[in-house]
Scaffold this motif. Structure first.
Motif, mmCIF file in Angstrom:
data_model
loop_
_atom_site.group_PDB
_atom_site.id
_atom_site.type_symbol
_atom_site.label_atom_id
_atom_site.label_comp_id
_atom_site.label_asym_id
_atom_site.label_seq_id
_atom_site.Cartn_x
_atom_site.Cartn_y
_atom_site.Cartn_z
ATOM 1 N N VAL A 1 -4.873 -14.166 -7.831
ATOM 2 C CA VAL A 1 -4.799 -13.655 -6.878
ATOM 3 C C VAL A 1 -6.401 -13.954 -6.762
ATOM 4 N N ARG A 2 -7.154 -14.243 -5.449
ATOM 5 C CA ARG A 2 -8.115 -14.295 -6.141
ATOM 6 C C ARG A 2 -9.404 -12.645 -5.316
ATOM 7 N N PRO A 3 -10.104 -12.609 -6.250
ATOM 8 C CA PRO A 3 -10.469 -11.137 -5.517
ATOM 9 C C PRO A 3 -10.682 -10.864 -4.278
ATOM 10 N N GLY A 4 -10.174 -10.011 -3.125
ATOM 11 C CA GLY A 4 -10.687 -9.617 -2.487
ATOM 12 C C GLY A 4 -8.967 -10.228 -0.789
ATOM 13 N N LEU A 5 -8.519 -10.437 -1.898
ATOM 14 C CA LEU A 5 -6.793 -10.631 -0.527
ATOM 15 C C LEU A 5 -6.445 -9.801 -0.782
ATOM 16 N N ARG A 6 -6.124 -8.799 -1.492
ATOM 17 C CA ARG A 6 -5.392 -7.466 -2.009
ATOM 18 C C ARG A 6 -5.635 -6.101 -1.181
ATOM 19 N N PRO A 7 -5.121 -5.685 -0.288
ATOM 20 C CA PRO A 7 -5.905 -4.257 -0.092
ATOM 21 C C PRO A 7 -7.091 -3.440 -0.700
ATOM 22 N N VAL A 8 -7.889 -2.653 0.211
ATOM 23 C CA VAL A 8 -8.783 -1.727 -0.704
ATOM 24 C C VAL A 8 -7.553 -0.246 -0.761
ATOM 25 N N ARG A 9 -6.437 -0.253 -0.029
ATOM 26 C CA ARG A 9 -5.196 1.194 -0.505
ATOM 27 C C ARG A 9 -3.496 0.317 -0.055
ATOM 28 N N GLU A 10 -2.826 0.400 -1.385
ATOM 29 C CA GLU A 10 -1.370 0.129 -0.673
ATOM 30 C C GLU A 10 -0.497 1.579 -0.628
ATOM 31 N N GLU A 11 -0.073 1.054 0.483
ATOM 32 C CA GLU A 11 1.085 2.641 0.436
ATOM 33 C C GLU A 11 1.918 2.235 0.345
ATOM 34 N N SER A 12 3.421 3.612 -1.101
ATOM 35 C CA SER A 12 4.326 3.874 -0.942
ATOM 36 C C SER A 12 5.117 3.493 0.164
ATOM 37 N N ARG A 13 5.432 4.435 1.021
ATOM 38 C CA ARG A 13 6.108 4.484 1.790
ATOM 39 C C ARG A 13 6.392 4.005 2.946
ATOM 40 N N ALA A 14 7.957 3.418 3.040
ATOM 41 C CA ALA A 14 8.639 2.620 4.057
ATOM 42 C C ALA A 14 9.177 2.708 4.820
ATOM 43 N N ARG B 1 0.386 5.877 9.979
ATOM 44 C CA ARG B 1 -0.102 6.907 7.909
ATOM 45 C C ARG B 1 -0.908 7.395 6.989
ATOM 46 N N GLU B 2 -1.697 8.427 7.106
ATOM 47 C CA GLU B 2 -2.975 8.592 6.279
ATOM 48 C C GLU B 2 -3.193 10.190 6.577
ATOM 49 N N GLY B 3 -2.960 10.290 4.519
ATOM 50 C CA GLY B 3 -3.022 11.528 3.569
ATOM 51 C C GLY B 3 -1.543 11.731 4.317
ATOM 52 N N GLN C 1 -4.134 -0.386 5.212
ATOM 53 C CA GLN C 1 -1.963 -0.465 5.389
ATOM 54 C C GLN C 1 -2.000 1.100 6.151
ATOM 55 N N HIS C 2 -2.852 2.017 6.792
ATOM 56 C CA HIS C 2 -2.474 2.603 8.070
ATOM 57 C C HIS C 2 -1.456 2.482 8.899
ATOM 58 N N LEU C 3 -1.460 1.090 8.691
ATOM 59 C CA LEU C 3 -0.213 1.189 10.415
ATOM 60 C C LEU C 3 0.925 -0.456 9.044
ATOM 61 N N ALA C 4 2.052 0.931 9.581
ATOM 62 C CA ALA C 4 3.097 -0.452 8.770
ATOM 63 C C ALA C 4 4.616 -0.739 10.543
ATOM 64 N N SER C 5 4.951 -2.043 10.175
ATOM 65 C CA SER C 5 5.583 -2.270 10.947
ATOM 66 C C SER C 5 6.926 -3.270 10.866
ATOM 67 N N ASP C 6 8.059 -2.563 11.448
ATOM 68 C CA ASP C 6 9.222 -3.281 10.873
ATOM 69 C C ASP C 6 9.734 -4.670 11.295
ATOM 70 N N LEU C 7 9.527 -6.021 10.665
ATOM 71 C CA LEU C 7 9.482 -6.827 11.021
ATOM 72 C C LEU C 7 11.373 -7.452 11.233
ATOM 73 N N HIS C 8 11.610 -8.376 11.658
ATOM 74 C CA HIS C 8 12.739 -8.951 12.275
ATOM 75 C C HIS C 8 13.099 -10.385 12.000
ATOM 76 N N PRO C 9 12.701 -10.889 11.119
ATOM 77 C CA PRO C 9 12.930 -13.299 11.449
ATOM 78 C C PRO C 9 14.049 -12.932 12.168
#
Length: 226
Positions: free
Chosen positions: A213-226, A151-153, A125-133
């Protein structure tokens, strides 16, 4: 509680085709997960200059480094609560290209103000984008990306337009074939089209409380910053 797409779109959500309404209602409230299986008629790239960037992104399941036609495809939309207590819906796409499958991972959460979707990309989750549907007049769904952040560190920076890209996703439902149609284009403002795919798939729904939720589907790291 409503789905993240219904919350952001408001009354316009009801203008979507009923099959799209069900697919994008996947969430903790509905209790459903959705798995789409089909074929991408084409997975394409832009000019040769994009290949090193796609190869780098592929190490973290961001974009796809190879092209192909008639590529078997799976997308897994599974809701869960992340480590920061937010409802999250996975958009994990697997392209069964020759050699070995390639994944393009994204996890979506509701923005803090409820007016946008945050799309966290990749295994970390180093990259985050805003989405507008948006609902289109024909009942299809159009999703456009907005600002991108890296985001990295301690690093938290906006990605400049020169090296960033805009994603556009169009998803519709074909009543004649009973299949979803999808078209994705990622374009750089200066260099033009970078990556995309288009094809069709069928969807099946499962009870998330039963299948989890099957193993391996979730990310290794989860970013808290919005």
């Amino acid at each position: 509680m409503t789905s993240i797409f219904r919350t952001v779109m408001g009354p316009a959500f009801d203008d979507l085709h009923p099959q799209l309404q069900r697919r994008f209602s996947v969430g903790l409230a509905s209790g459903e997960a959705c798995t789409g299986r089909g074929v991408m008629d084409r997975v394409w790239h832009g000019g040769a200059f994009v290949k090193p960037f796609l190869a780098l992104g592929a190490t973290r399941n961001i974009l796809v480094p190879r092209t192909g036609r008639n590529v078997p495809f799976v997308i897994e939309n599974v809701p869960y609560t992340d480590t920061h207590g937010r409802e999250t819906v996975s958009f994990v796409r697997t392209f069964h290209l020759p050699g070995r499958p390639r994944r393009f991972d994204a996890q979506m959460v509701l923005g803090p103000q409820g007016d946008r979707i945050l799309d966290y990309l990749g295994t970390h989750q180093h990259l985050a984008s805003d989405l507008h549907p948006h609902a289109e007049p024909d009942g299809s769904l159009l999703i456009r990306s907005g600002e991108h952040r890296f985001r990295e560190g301690v690093v938290d920076v906006r990605v400049p337009e020169l090296i960033g890209a805009t994603a556009e996703v169009r998803e519709s439902y074909d009543d004649e074939t009973d299949r979803f149609r999808i078209q994705v284009r990622v374009v750089n403002k200066r260099f033009g089209p970078l990556f995309g795919y288009e094809g069709t798939f069928e969807a099946t729904y499962t009870n998330i409380r039963a299948c989890g939720v099957r193993p391996g589907l979730r990310p290794v790291r989860e970013e808290s910053r919005a």
